[in-house]
Design an enzyme around this catalytic site. Structure first.
Site, PDB file in Angstrom:
ATOM      1  CD  GLU A 219      -2.834  -1.442   0.721  1.00  0.00           C
ATOM      2  OE1 GLU A 219      -3.223  -0.487  -0.191  1.00  0.00           O
ATOM      3  OE2 GLU A 219      -3.365  -2.437   0.255  1.00  0.00           O
ATOM      4  CB  CYS A 253      -1.600   7.246   1.509  1.00  0.00           C
ATOM      5  SG  CYS A 253      -2.837   6.666   2.083  1.00  0.00           S
TER       6      CYS A 253
HETATM    7  P1  NAD Z   1       8.667   4.350   4.506  1.00  0.00           P
HETATM    8  O1  NAD Z   1       8.599   3.849   3.409  1.00  0.00           O
HETATM    9  O2  NAD Z   1       9.969   5.451   4.767  1.00  0.00           O
HETATM   10  O3  NAD Z   1       8.560   3.660   6.025  1.00  0.00           O
HETATM   11  C1  NAD Z   1       7.399   2.939   5.993  1.00  0.00           C
HETATM   12  C2  NAD Z   1       7.941   1.782   6.879  1.00  0.00           C
HETATM   13  O4  NAD Z   1       8.743   0.773   6.439  1.00  0.00           O
HETATM   14  C3  NAD Z   1       8.669   2.065   8.219  1.00  0.00           C
HETATM   15  O5  NAD Z   1       8.027   1.491   9.479  1.00  0.00           O
HETATM   16  C4  NAD Z   1       9.992   2.021   7.998  1.00  0.00           C
HETATM   17  O6  NAD Z   1      10.739   1.792   9.171  1.00  0.00           O
HETATM   18  C5  NAD Z   1      10.054   0.473   7.160  1.00  0.00           C
HETATM   19  N1  NAD Z   1      11.140   0.323   6.465  1.00  0.00           N
HETATM   20  C6  NAD Z   1      11.959   0.981   5.891  1.00  0.00           C
HETATM   21  N2  NAD Z   1      13.080   0.499   5.151  1.00  0.00           N
HETATM   22  C7  NAD Z   1      12.723  -0.838   5.142  1.00  0.00           C
HETATM   23  C8  NAD Z   1      13.342  -1.857   4.512  1.00  0.00           C
HETATM   24  N3  NAD Z   1      14.281  -1.901   3.652  1.00  0.00           N
HETATM   25  N4  NAD Z   1      12.882  -3.264   4.884  1.00  0.00           N
HETATM   26  C9  NAD Z   1      11.700  -3.191   5.756  1.00  0.00           C
HETATM   27  N5  NAD Z   1      11.238  -2.128   6.213  1.00  0.00           N
HETATM   28  C10 NAD Z   1      11.546  -0.970   5.954  1.00  0.00           C
HETATM   29  O7  NAD Z   1       7.410   5.545   4.685  1.00  0.00           O
HETATM   30  P2  NAD Z   1       6.970   6.521   5.489  1.00  0.00           P
HETATM   31  O8  NAD Z   1       7.846   7.807   5.190  1.00  0.00           O
HETATM   32  O9  NAD Z   1       6.825   5.972   6.893  1.00  0.00           O
HETATM   33  O10 NAD Z   1       5.439   6.886   5.187  1.00  0.00           O
HETATM   34  C11 NAD Z   1       5.004   7.571   3.916  1.00  0.00           C
HETATM   35  C12 NAD Z   1       4.638   6.851   2.801  1.00  0.00           C
HETATM   36  O11 NAD Z   1       3.477   5.952   3.146  1.00  0.00           O
HETATM   37  C13 NAD Z   1       4.031   7.818   1.785  1.00  0.00           C
HETATM   38  O12 NAD Z   1       4.473   7.578   0.552  1.00  0.00           O
HETATM   39  C14 NAD Z   1       2.437   7.426   2.118  1.00  0.00           C
HETATM   40  O13 NAD Z   1       1.655   7.845   0.883  1.00  0.00           O
HETATM   41  C15 NAD Z   1       2.574   5.868   2.313  1.00  0.00           C
HETATM   42  N6  NAD Z   1       1.188   5.534   2.811  1.00  0.00           N
HETATM   43  C16 NAD Z   1       0.411   5.011   1.982  1.00  0.00           C
HETATM   44  C17 NAD Z   1      -0.695   4.354   2.521  1.00  0.00           C
HETATM   45  C18 NAD Z   1      -1.537   3.252   1.654  1.00  0.00           C
HETATM   46  O14 NAD Z   1      -2.507   2.816   2.332  1.00  0.00           O
HETATM   47  N7  NAD Z   1      -1.300   3.377   0.473  1.00  0.00           N
HETATM   48  C19 NAD Z   1      -1.107   4.714   3.761  1.00  0.00           C
HETATM   49  C20 NAD Z   1      -0.226   5.529   4.498  1.00  0.00           C
HETATM   50  C21 NAD Z   1       1.108   6.118   4.084  1.00  0.00           C
END
Ligand code: NAD
Length: 503
Positions: A219, A253
């Site tokens: 997502e 998002c």
């Molecule tokens: P991010 O991708 O930086 O981090 C998300 C999660 O992934 C965190 O818990 C982080 O610690 C973890 N992570 C980072 N690198 C990783 C790896 N290599 N392996 C496993 N886990 C890892 O995103 P963010 O800055 O926390 O959130 C913002 C983003 O989330 C925006 O792009 C937003 O649109 C998206 N988002 C999407 C939805 C949806 O339902 N489509 C909902 C909310 C947020």
């Protein structure tokens, strides 16, 4: 290339999955009714202690109080309530029609849990995202290892709430850490990864999961367009655009990140939007009397600064707000017009309180501009013409559309939420969202007895010929088709019962 997880992370990850797997095995036979009863307990606790949740999320994410109450509480409780009412129906074994070629047999589809799954979440809706995924996974019979974001971990909050139920305590295991911990958790071999976050991280997770053949659901981000036609009710569309773009300080998002307004009304509409934005109250830590809170993290604010500065340098006009200060997370909502499709503020996810506005000539151009994006999460269409709304809805490459509303297809827990294109794949909520936490098992039930199936050995020229005639009866015969199928099928079956046969 990211560093390999350290040995401490690897051990924490292995321990979490060992605990989750043993919880899963212990509760394999626990009934759905009992699982739903425990989720109902969780729901009641959330309702009773909602102010505490709101306070914690406000403190860590910086959202204003009403944003926290609506998204973190109502959205979460609504989903658990939907599970209580619908999970039995969605997860019940389904009878599937059995074709005439398999006469005498019955077919069944079972929906079974996956095992110990991994849920990785972002920081923007820390309580809602966690509990929504946990509740669906538990309803479907799984155990969960949940990793919140390091930017808003709300440490201990989820544990406090699952403590209301011995079942949830055994099934849900929370692990804190950053991306390195996320990688260690994937190395521990989850049955499936449910990831919510950015596309860049999603790609890394998918690559790591591919090496171990772990299924993933992603997502990801969005650049949602809102399209306003000139017959729309202007005050409603202005209010919708404002909330859609600036709720949660634009860190949603499926927030409105591109506003398309039909040329005939574009100038007046933008003037009204700017005037309405000037009336918004911006403050975090409020008592319910602010509209927009602060941004959560400096790196996200810096992205806002970069997008806005680039747009202004490329000729965009700042209609409201200003370039944010580098030493504050309080960002005044920003409205830009005279934007062009090559600006990052129009192309890339900004994830902040920034609304770029562009005019369009007609329906075809609105659809073309809206679809001209790598993303495809959600969209909204404002028009008085329902037929046009449905045409545009069908033409948009997105996972959800709100007509004469904004961000509202996700307001119904019975509708699936999830994107197209680089906004990811898989669904949260709705029947699809629940089934995403299951594996289907196909079951074919035959009679016990001594009958030999026609397709079993021995193969002979005589049997082959009878198969040919049966195929003709099944797929090419005209007139008397059913009697012919029955006659040839019976002949084939009778022939197959002979242990030795003469052709
Ligand atoms: P991010 O991708 O930086 O981090 C998300 C999660 O992934 C965190 O818990 C982080 O610690 C973890 N992570 C980072 N690198 C990783 C790896 N290599 N392996 C496993 N886990 C890892 O995103 P963010 O800055 O926390 O959130 C913002 C983003 O989330 C925006 O792009 C937003 O649109 C998206 N988002 C999407 C939805 C949806 O339902 N489509 C909902 C909310 C947020």
């Amino acid at each position: 290339m990211d560093d390999a997880p350290d040995t401490t992370s690897a051990r924490i990850a292995r321990d979490a999955f060992a605990a989750a797997r043993s919880g899963f095995e212990r509760h394999r036979a626990t009934s759905l009714d009992l699982r739903l009863a425990e989720l109902a307990k969780l729901k009641r606790l959330i309702l009773a202690r909602r102010d505490e949740i709101v306070e914690r999320v406000m403190a860590e994410v910086g959202k204003c109080r009403t944003d926290a109450l609506i998204a973190e509480i109502i959205g979460t409780v609504d989903w658990i309530q939907w599970l209580e009412k619908n999970a039995r129906r969605v997860l019940a074994p389904e009878k599937v029609p059995t074709p005439i070629t398999l006469l005498g047999k019955k077919s069944l589809l079972r929906h079974e849990p996956l095992g110990a799954v991994l849920v990785i979440c972002p920081w923007n809706y820390p309580f809602h995202n966690a509990i929504t995924a946990i509740a669906a996974a538990v309803a479907a019979g799984n155990a969960i290892v949940y990793k919140p974001s390091e930017h808003a971990p709300c440490e201990g909050l989820v544990e406090e709430f699952i403590a209301c139920s011995p079942l949830l305590r055994e099934l849900v295991h929370v692990v804190y850490g950053d991306g390195a911990m996320g990688r260690a958790l994937i190395d521990a071999g989850p049955a499936k990864i449910f990831f919510t976050g950015s596309g860049a991280t999603g790609a890394k997770i998918m690559a790591q999961a591919a090496a171990q053949l772990i299924p993933v659901e992603l997502e990801l981000g969005g650049k949602d367009p809102m399209i306003v036609f000139d017959d729309a009710h202007t005050p409603r569309a202005v209010a919708g655009a404002l909330w859609g773009a600036f709720t949660n300080a634009g860190q949603s998002c499926s927030g409105v990140e591109r506003l398309l307004v039909q040329a005939r009304i574009a100038d007046r509409f933008t003037d009204d939007l700017v005037a309405a934005a000037g009336r918004l109250v911006i403050r975090s830590g409020d008592a319910g009397d602010a509209d927009v809170g602060r941004m959560t993290a400096a790196f996200q604010r810096d992205k806002v600064i970069a997008h806005v500065e680039e747009a202004l340098a490329m000729g965009a006009r700042l209609r409201h707000g200003r370039v944010p200060d580098r030493d504050s997370l309080r960002v005044e909502p920003i409205i830009l017009d005279r934007v062009t499709p090559d600006m990052r503020v129009w192309r890339d996810e900004t994830f902040g309180p920034v609304l770029p506005v562009m005019a369009f000539a007609d329906e075809a151009e609105a659809v073309r501009l809206a679809n001209d994006s790598d993303y495809g999460l959600c969209a909204s269409v404002f028009t008085a013409d329902q037929a046009r709304a449905m045409r545009v809805t069908a033409a948009l490459d997105v996972g959800g559309v709100s007509i004469n509303n904004v961000n509202m297809s996700e307001g119904n827990p019975g509708l699936p939420f999830g994107g197209a294109k680089k906004s990811g794949f898989g669904k949260l909520r709705g029947p699809e969202g629940l089934l995403g936490f299951t594996r289907s098992k196909a079951v074919l039930i035959d009679q016990a007895g001594d009958k030999i199936e026609a397709n079993w050995y021995p193969y002979t020229a005589g049997k082959l010929q009878r198969f040919q005639r049966f195929i003709d009866a099944l797929y090419t015969a005209r007139g008397w088709r059913l009697p012919l199928i029955a006659w040839r099928g019976l002949r084939l079956e009778a022939f197959s019962q002979k242990p030795r046969h003469d052709d």
